[in-house]
Design an enzyme around this catalytic site. Sequence first.
Site, mmCIF file in Angstrom:
data_model
loop_
_atom_site.group_PDB
_atom_site.id
_atom_site.type_symbol
_atom_site.label_atom_id
_atom_site.label_comp_id
_atom_site.label_asym_id
_atom_site.label_seq_id
_atom_site.Cartn_x
_atom_site.Cartn_y
_atom_site.Cartn_z
ATOM 1 N N TYR A 148 0.846 -1.197 0.000
ATOM 2 C CA TYR A 148 0.000 0.000 0.000
ATOM 3 C C TYR A 148 0.879 1.244 0.000
ATOM 4 C CZ TYR A 148 -3.668 -3.163 1.831
ATOM 5 O OH TYR A 148 -4.558 -4.181 2.029
ATOM 6 N N HIS A 156 -6.312 1.828 -1.428
ATOM 7 C CA HIS A 156 -6.301 0.412 -1.793
ATOM 8 C C HIS A 156 -4.864 0.001 -2.123
ATOM 9 C CE1 HIS A 156 -10.660 -0.209 -1.971
ATOM 10 N NE2 HIS A 156 -10.752 1.002 -2.517
ATOM 11 N N LYS A 193 -5.096 -5.113 -8.707
ATOM 12 C CA LYS A 193 -3.715 -5.021 -8.243
ATOM 13 C C LYS A 193 -2.773 -5.423 -9.375
ATOM 14 C CE LYS A 193 -5.212 -6.433 -3.647
ATOM 15 N NZ LYS A 193 -5.733 -5.103 -3.382
#
Length: 221
Positions: A148, A156, A193
């Site tokens: 992060y 996020h 991600k």
Amino acid sequence: MDTTWKGKTAEAKALAEPMSTIVSRLQSSLIESNSQGILSGSSVLLAAPVEQIELFNHACFGRPVITTEKNKQWFQLCLEEAFYLCTVMKCIKIVGQNSCVKNEEELWDYMSSKRVNFPILYKAYSHLRTKNWVVRAGSPYGVDFVAYRHHPALVHSEYAVNASSAEEGNENGRLKVWSDCHCTLRLCGSVAKMLLVLHISRNCNDCDGASSSPWNINYYS
């Protein structure tokens, strides 16, 4: 990949109080209180007085352990977190069950015996932490870590992280064939991600003297 903040004011809050500042405050507090962690299986337990609880939570080290004690909060540190706080930040000492303080080599040997590929995972963890990324366990996403840009309450995670090494048979088997790589990429994409693979190498040819010992983190890059 663009940073995805949680709420309209999240980015402003993060800029007003950088993670490096929060971690520095925790470091100073731990040094001042002469904090000691206790080896407990595959983790380290550390008691934080009331004034440190918020710092631990904001700096994202450890996970709180529910107890009935009112004047302090116990935190469970993973092995990578504990070794980082002890050897890089030098703000805690770690003791065994006999209450004797462990030196770096003793800790390295203990932690390597408790977690497969600890040296590789620790090098990946410390690499990201020194760059002021918040690093948390990645098991829910099938990876080693998630990273992060700031506190998870504000942003996020951007990266799903796998640590890989071909040394001594430690190569990350999950990415050796295309089907595994494809599945990992699909999973990372589904949770927004980016997959980050950190390849860890040993520097045995470049080290000499004390630095050539495998327990010394300078042995890896």
